[in-house]
Structure formats: structure tokens, C-alpha cells
Scaffold this active site. Sequence first.
Site, PDB file in Angstrom:
ATOM      1  N   LYS A 194       0.868  -1.191   0.000  1.00  0.00           N
ATOM      2  CA  LYS A 194       0.000   0.000   0.000  1.00  0.00           C
ATOM      3  C   LYS A 194       0.895   1.227   0.000  1.00  0.00           C
ATOM      4  CE  LYS A 194      -2.420   1.461   3.830  1.00  0.00           C
ATOM      5  NZ  LYS A 194      -1.880   2.807   4.047  1.00  0.00           N
ATOM      6  N   GLU A 252       0.639   5.795  -0.165  1.00  0.00           N
ATOM      7  CA  GLU A 252      -0.251   6.944  -0.017  1.00  0.00           C
ATOM      8  C   GLU A 252      -0.092   7.915  -1.177  1.00  0.00           C
ATOM      9  OE1 GLU A 252       0.466   8.781   3.786  1.00  0.00           O
ATOM     10  OE2 GLU A 252       0.040   6.937   4.898  1.00  0.00           O
ATOM     11  N   GLU A 278      -9.376   7.541   3.923  1.00  0.00           N
ATOM     12  CA  GLU A 278      -9.241   7.850   5.352  1.00  0.00           C
ATOM     13  C   GLU A 278      -9.749   9.258   5.643  1.00  0.00           C
ATOM     14  OE1 GLU A 278      -5.471   6.888   7.128  1.00  0.00           O
ATOM     15  OE2 GLU A 278      -5.976   7.914   9.005  1.00  0.00           O
TER      16      GLU A 278
HETATM   17  O1  KIV Z   1      -0.921   2.455   8.756  1.00  0.00           O
HETATM   18  C1  KIV Z   1      -2.099   2.115   8.903  1.00  0.00           C
HETATM   19  O2  KIV Z   1      -2.471   1.431   9.858  1.00  0.00           O
HETATM   20  C2  KIV Z   1      -3.055   2.545   7.877  1.00  0.00           C
HETATM   21  C3  KIV Z   1      -4.503   2.280   8.112  1.00  0.00           C
HETATM   22  C4  KIV Z   1      -5.042   3.040   9.236  1.00  0.00           C
HETATM   23  C5  KIV Z   1      -5.297   2.454   6.874  1.00  0.00           C
HETATM   24  O3  KIV Z   1      -2.658   3.090   6.893  1.00  0.00           O
END
Ligand code: KIV
Length: 283
Positions: free
Chosen positions: A115, A117, A184
Site C-alpha cells: 500500500k 499513499e 481515510e
Molecule cells: O498504517 C495504517 O495502519 C493505515 C490504516 C489506518 C489504513 O494506513
Amino acid sequence: MSNKVSILDLQKKKRKGQRISMLTAYDFPGAKLVDEAGVDIILVGDSLAMTVLGHPNTVSVTVDEMLHHCRAVSRGAERAFLVGDMPFMSYQIDRTEAVRNAGRFLKEAGMDAVKLEGGTEVLETVRAIVRAGIPVMGHLGLTPQTATMLGGYKVQAKTAESAHRLREDALALQDAGVFSIVLEAVPASVAQAVSRELTVPTIGIGAGPGCDGQVLVFHDVLGLFDKFIPKFVKQYAHLRQPMLDAFKAYIADVEAGTFPAEEHSFTIKEDELQLFLYGEREI
Ligand code: KIV
């Protein structure tokens, strides 16, 4: 046949209107628990910088620290789809480095996807990582790695213009090949509209019930922190106090000499004990 959750399962859930569950986990026992509970996705979030490592924000955690936790999680989880969070500055500097770092999450740490951002500013990076065969989850709205640029941990997309930008970013990320997007701290109605327009599933945190799935942080769900509880958190247990009570009871037992008791101790046969205590002497 394996019952491991796949991207196809997540897409199918969205198509059928079935909600996707995601939780963070950061270590072996935590991953084992949430996996056994039946969660669809485990995120090894860079939130571990704060929840586990005690940093004030997420920016300082490194790729190597993330991989260390990802490895433990992948040993504990059998069924859930595993996503590793790429930390700040592991994908922003140059695309080759981003692809190399993303690859480490799969090759060295057993993750199924990464993931990262951002919106338009990371599109080419997302494309490059996906082209390398690494599934990518996007993350829009409040992006904690760049919270300072956003003026702090604030709800995003509250004006028509910023909501429009979020929608454009989401569509562009989808076009770049992400399999899912975290939204978010976004108004519920905006998140719902964006979720309906996308073909890939959205996973909300502080983004209302109209997302295709929801994510919460492990420590928040269990009520392990009581200093500050964000509005979007639901505590499903309040484990901080019982844990504290257990540690205090143990310390009191040790100090009083009531632990360990006989049932916690090992024994030796009487004749062996006599030999040990009195050695060669006649017994
Ligand atoms: O780092 C994390 O835990 C996150 C989630 C809150 C989506 O990015």
C-alpha cells in the site's frame, strides 16, 4: 484447495455488495488472532511506528523495520490477504527504488501486496510497481505520512473542490492499476459517491458506511490505548485495564512469594534429592 483470500475474492465481494473486513496486525500472535477471526485483509500498517514502536508519527519507520514486522505477520496468518505499507520516502525518490522496495515486501516478507499513499503525484510509481507484477492498494484522503502538509490530522474532501480532487485521484489510481483504495477521514457521503463510481473496492477508515469495506487499527479495536480515541474508532473490547491488572497481580504475587506455587514448580525424586544435597554421604 487453498481458502486463502485473493484479489478476485475481494472484487467478487464488491460486485455482490458484500463488505470487506480489514484489520492491522504487526506481529505473529496478533496476525494469528485476526486471521483465525476470519478477517479478509491484514494490513501491516506503518501505524506500527506509533502503536508498536512508540514514535510520535509514521514518518520515521524504515523499510527494514516494516519488513521485520511483515515477516512475523506472514508466519502467523494463513487465510487473509496480506498488505504491507510502504513507509515514507521508500517510494517517493525514484521509481526504480520504489519498485525494488515494493518487491522486497513480497520476496522477503511474505506479503501479497503493498500500500502507498497519494494521488496523482504517485500515479507513475503505482504503474511501475503494478507493471512489475506487484499488486498495489492506494490510500487517499488523510494521508498520515504527509499530514504536516495537510495541516495536521484533519478530515479531508470537505469542500466541493477538494471532494472533486479526491474523486479524480481515485479514478486515476484505478486507471493506474490499484486493486483497492483506502479512504481515510473523508465525509461519508463523498466516500459513498466515490465508492459507487469505482470498480475496485474502497476500504474506509473514518469514511462512513458507504465504502466497500472497513479497516481499523488492532490496538484501537481492543481498547489498548485510552489517551485519545478518534471519533471513527469503535472499541470492541477494553483490554488495557485487565492487562494492567494482570501485570500488577503478578508483581504482587512475586513480591509476596505466592508465585510460583507448588503447581508451577518441577520436582526431583526424593533419593536423587538426598544424593544431590548430601553427596557421597550414607543415606
Ligand atoms: O498504517 C495504517 O495502519 C493505515 C490504516 C489506518 C489504513 O494506513
